[in-house]
Design a protein around this motif. Structure first.
Motif, short mmCIF file in Angstrom:
data_model
loop_
_atom_site.label_atom_id
_atom_site.label_comp_id
_atom_site.label_asym_id
_atom_site.label_seq_id
_atom_site.Cartn_x
_atom_site.Cartn_y
_atom_site.Cartn_z
N VAL A 2 -5.04 -29.84 4.41
CA VAL A 2 -3.92 -28.99 4.79
C VAL A 2 -4.14 -27.61 4.18
N LEU A 3 -4.06 -26.58 5.01
CA LEU A 3 -4.16 -25.20 4.57
C LEU A 3 -2.75 -24.65 4.49
N PHE A 4 -2.33 -24.20 3.32
CA PHE A 4 -0.95 -23.75 3.18
C PHE A 4 -0.87 -22.43 2.43
N ASP A 5 0.25 -21.75 2.60
CA ASP A 5 0.52 -20.46 1.98
C ASP A 5 1.22 -20.69 0.65
N GLY A 6 0.45 -20.70 -0.42
CA GLY A 6 1.02 -20.90 -1.75
C GLY A 6 1.87 -19.74 -2.23
N GLY A 7 1.83 -18.62 -1.53
CA GLY A 7 2.67 -17.48 -1.86
C GLY A 7 4.06 -17.56 -1.24
N CYS A 8 4.28 -18.55 -0.42
CA CYS A 8 5.56 -18.74 0.28
C CYS A 8 6.38 -19.79 -0.46
N GLU A 63 7.77 -27.49 0.44
CA GLU A 63 7.38 -28.51 1.41
C GLU A 63 6.10 -29.22 0.98
N ILE A 64 5.12 -28.47 0.53
CA ILE A 64 3.86 -29.07 0.11
C ILE A 64 4.06 -29.94 -1.12
N ALA A 65 4.91 -29.51 -2.04
CA ALA A 65 5.21 -30.34 -3.23
C ALA A 65 5.77 -31.69 -2.80
N LEU A 66 6.63 -31.69 -1.80
CA LEU A 66 7.18 -32.96 -1.29
C LEU A 66 6.07 -33.80 -0.66
N MET A 67 5.24 -33.18 0.17
CA MET A 67 4.15 -33.91 0.81
C MET A 67 3.18 -34.48 -0.24
N GLN A 68 2.92 -33.73 -1.30
CA GLN A 68 2.03 -34.23 -2.36
C GLN A 68 2.63 -35.46 -3.04
N ARG A 69 3.95 -35.44 -3.25
CA ARG A 69 4.60 -36.62 -3.85
C ARG A 69 4.52 -37.82 -2.91
N LEU A 70 4.66 -37.58 -1.62
CA LEU A 70 4.63 -38.68 -0.64
C LEU A 70 3.21 -39.19 -0.38
N ARG A 93 13.16 -14.66 6.53
CA ARG A 93 14.50 -14.65 5.89
C ARG A 93 14.67 -15.82 4.94
N LEU A 94 14.17 -16.99 5.32
CA LEU A 94 14.24 -18.15 4.43
C LEU A 94 13.39 -17.93 3.18
N GLN A 95 12.23 -17.30 3.34
CA GLN A 95 11.38 -17.02 2.19
C GLN A 95 12.10 -16.10 1.20
N ARG A 96 12.74 -15.05 1.71
CA ARG A 96 13.47 -14.13 0.83
C ARG A 96 14.60 -14.85 0.12
N TRP A 97 15.28 -15.73 0.84
CA TRP A 97 16.41 -16.45 0.27
C TRP A 97 15.95 -17.39 -0.85
N LEU A 98 14.79 -18.03 -0.68
CA LEU A 98 14.28 -18.98 -1.67
C LEU A 98 13.55 -18.32 -2.83
N ALA A 99 13.17 -17.06 -2.65
CA ALA A 99 12.40 -16.38 -3.72
C ALA A 99 13.23 -16.14 -4.97
#
Length: 114
Positions: free
Chosen positions: A6-12, A18-25, A108-114
């Motif tokens: 999986v290639l993901f944006d660690g800056g987001c 989401e990736i942390a959840l997938m890693q746990r699963l 917008r979601l990224q700004r909200w979660l930052a």
């Protein structure tokens, strides 16, 4: 079972959650997670494309969008039924449409979660 990368944006912040959840699963370790926001990380596709849209490699196939999510889900036993359902006729098209709508609100979601 085929291993998935999986290639993901660690800056987001949204992607990291989401990736942390997938890693746990991913208790069986079937997924290799690669943060392509790190300039030192190897990236098999254009880095800007990888940061803009979700990508995964399943076997020797590069996937993006809903197909990439479905590959990741198939590798996780709990989510496997969703990944297999994505193979039903028309389902990937529907999921890609939903994902395209999500990508419009992602900043917008990224700004909200930052």
């Amino acid at each position: 079972m085929t291993r998935v990368t999986v290639l993901f944006d660690g800056g987001c912040p949204l992607c990291r959650r989401e990736i942390a959840l997938m890693q746990r699963l991913d208790r069986r370790g079937r997924i290799a997670f690669r943060d392509v926001s790190d300039p030192a990380a190897s990236c098999p596709v254009d880095r800007r494309a990888a940061l803009a849209r979700f990508h995964a490699i399943e076997g020797d196939r590069l996937l993006h969008g809903a197909a990439a999510f479905a590959a990741m889900w198939r590798a996780i036993p709990l989510l496997s039924p969703l990944g297999h359902a994505a193979r039903l006729p028309g389902m990937l098209r529907l999921l890609d449409t939903l994902y395209d709508h999500f990508l419009r609100v992602r900043p917008r979601l990224q700004r909200w979660l930052a």
